[in-house]
Design an enzyme around this catalytic site. Structure first.
Site, PDB file in Angstrom:
ATOM      1  N   ARG A   1       4.703  58.978  71.305  1.00  0.00           N
ATOM      2  CA  ARG A   1       3.659  59.989  71.552  1.00  0.00           C
ATOM      3  C   ARG A   1       3.859  61.234  70.679  1.00  0.00           C
ATOM      4  O   ARG A   1       2.889  61.880  70.274  1.00  0.00           O
ATOM      5  CB  ARG A   1       3.679  60.353  73.044  1.00  0.00           C
ATOM      6  CG  ARG A   1       2.644  61.363  73.474  1.00  0.00           C
ATOM      7  CD  ARG A   1       2.621  61.456  74.995  1.00  0.00           C
ATOM      8  NE  ARG A   1       2.037  62.694  75.481  1.00  0.00           N
ATOM      9  CZ  ARG A   1       0.776  62.845  75.864  1.00  0.00           C
ATOM     10  NH1 ARG A   1      -0.050  61.817  75.817  1.00  0.00           N
ATOM     11  NH2 ARG A   1       0.330  64.001  76.308  1.00  0.00           N
TER      12      ARG A   1
ATOM     13  N   ILE B   1      -4.757  66.264  73.674  1.00  0.00           N
ATOM     14  CA  ILE B   1      -4.288  64.903  73.930  1.00  0.00           C
ATOM     15  C   ILE B   1      -4.024  64.909  75.439  1.00  0.00           C
ATOM     16  O   ILE B   1      -3.353  65.795  75.961  1.00  0.00           O
ATOM     17  CB  ILE B   1      -3.055  64.572  73.053  1.00  0.00           C
ATOM     18  CG1 ILE B   1      -2.381  63.250  73.416  1.00  0.00           C
ATOM     19  CG2 ILE B   1      -2.024  65.664  73.053  1.00  0.00           C
ATOM     20  CD1 ILE B   1      -1.289  62.831  72.391  1.00  0.00           C
ATOM     21  N   SER B   2      -4.618  63.967  76.159  1.00  0.00           N
ATOM     22  CA  SER B   2      -4.578  63.984  77.626  1.00  0.00           C
ATOM     23  C   SER B   2      -3.161  63.834  78.165  1.00  0.00           C
ATOM     24  O   SER B   2      -2.270  63.303  77.495  1.00  0.00           O
ATOM     25  CB  SER B   2      -5.459  62.866  78.185  1.00  0.00           C
ATOM     26  OG  SER B   2      -6.754  62.929  77.649  1.00  0.00           O
ATOM     27  N   GLN B   3      -2.994  64.265  79.410  1.00  0.00           N
ATOM     28  CA  GLN B   3      -1.720  64.107  80.127  1.00  0.00           C
ATOM     29  C   GLN B   3      -1.336  62.606  80.137  1.00  0.00           C
ATOM     30  O   GLN B   3      -2.191  61.755  80.380  1.00  0.00           O
ATOM     31  CB  GLN B   3      -1.973  64.594  81.563  1.00  0.00           C
ATOM     32  CG  GLN B   3      -0.810  64.515  82.494  1.00  0.00           C
ATOM     33  CD  GLN B   3      -1.262  64.783  83.940  1.00  0.00           C
ATOM     34  OE1 GLN B   3      -2.452  64.795  84.240  1.00  0.00           O
ATOM     35  NE2 GLN B   3      -0.321  65.008  84.800  1.00  0.00           N
ATOM     36  N   PRO B   4      -0.056  62.294  79.889  1.00  0.00           N
ATOM     37  CA  PRO B   4       0.344  60.875  79.805  1.00  0.00           C
ATOM     38  C   PRO B   4      -0.095  60.032  81.010  1.00  0.00           C
ATOM     39  O   PRO B   4      -0.624  58.932  80.835  1.00  0.00           O
ATOM     40  CB  PRO B   4       1.871  60.936  79.711  1.00  0.00           C
ATOM     41  CG  PRO B   4       2.165  62.291  79.151  1.00  0.00           C
ATOM     42  CD  PRO B   4       1.076  63.197  79.607  1.00  0.00           C
TER      43      PRO B   4
END
Ligand code: SAH
Length: 217
Positions: A39, A65-68
């Site tokens: 990531r 970038i979205s939360q994992p």
């Protein structure tokens, strides 16, 4: 340098255990994809030390970038087995695209900002994903030439479900999309059965940047 790689790997394992598995994501293929894909290379150098933390991160063009965990939750909801054709809306950094490329047969990904699309494609090429096709344009219109899709995932929120996406969903397919405005959104999973009947389920509240529809003239 080797130390750096090893410590990112450790952070990645920790992310999968404490954020993704701990909150109930069970699909082994999904968990393995999150363990495999680096990531940190999808964010700028200043954000890298934060890449495995439990929140979204800024990328260019004021996007995120979205939360994992959210990426994992949305991915698991598509129930991918390996040979599906998937439409990914909002390429952004390309991280979600890489996860989908790992889990599906082919990914068609659309982004409105050319710069984001280009840097994502360079990154995915370097990682060896040759099953991705990129388009710069408006994802609310889907990708009619390649429809129908077994899975459609949108990483930006729409006030209503764009009709083109429902139309382009294959029988047996699933569409995962945040629906609502900046006041509140719900993460919806829309399933189309073999007869074309639509069923919707909510995965709960969420907060995404808006899906910006391009108005023709
Ligand atoms: N999946 C991305 C998340 C990016 S955030 C990642 O893993 O990094 C959402 C992205 O959707 C942004 O890059 C934004 O530019 C893009 N976007 C917003 N509206 C869009 C539209 N109508 N068509 C295509 N992309 C859009």
């Amino acid at each position: 340098m080797a130390m750096m790689g090893e410590s990112y790997e450790w952070l990645r394992k920790n992310m999968v255990e404490s954020q993704i598995k701990a909150r109930g994501v069970r699909d082994k293929r999904v968990l393995d994809a999150f363990l495999k894909i680096p990531r940190h290379i999808f964010v700028g150098p200043d954000q890298r030390p934060l890449a495995y933390e439990d929140h979204p991160l800024p990328i260019e063009h004021d996007q995120t970038i979205s939360q994992p965990y959210i990426v994992a939750l949305m991915t698991e909801a598509l129930e991918l087995k390996g040979d599906e054709k998937v439409l990914d809306i909002g390429t952004g950094s390309g991280y979600q695209t890489a996860i989908l490329a790992e889990l599906a047969g082919h990914v068609y990904t659309i982004e409105r900002f050319e710069k984001l699309s280009r840097s994502a494609s360079i990154m995915l090429d370097e990682l060896g994903y040759d099953n991705v096709t990129y388009r710069i344009g408006d994802g609310t219109k889907g990708w009619p030439e390649e429809a129908p899709f077994d899975g459609i995932l949108a990483a930006a929120a729409s006030e209503k479900i764009p009709p083109a996406l429902l139309e382009q969903l294959a029988p047996g397919g699933k569409l995962v999309i945040p629906v609502g405005d900046m006041g509140g959104q719900e993460l919806l999973v829309i399933s189309k059965d073999s007869r074309g009947n639509i069923n919707r389920e909510s995965l709960g509240g969420c907060r995404f940047l808006p899906l910006v529809e391009q108005k023709d003239n």
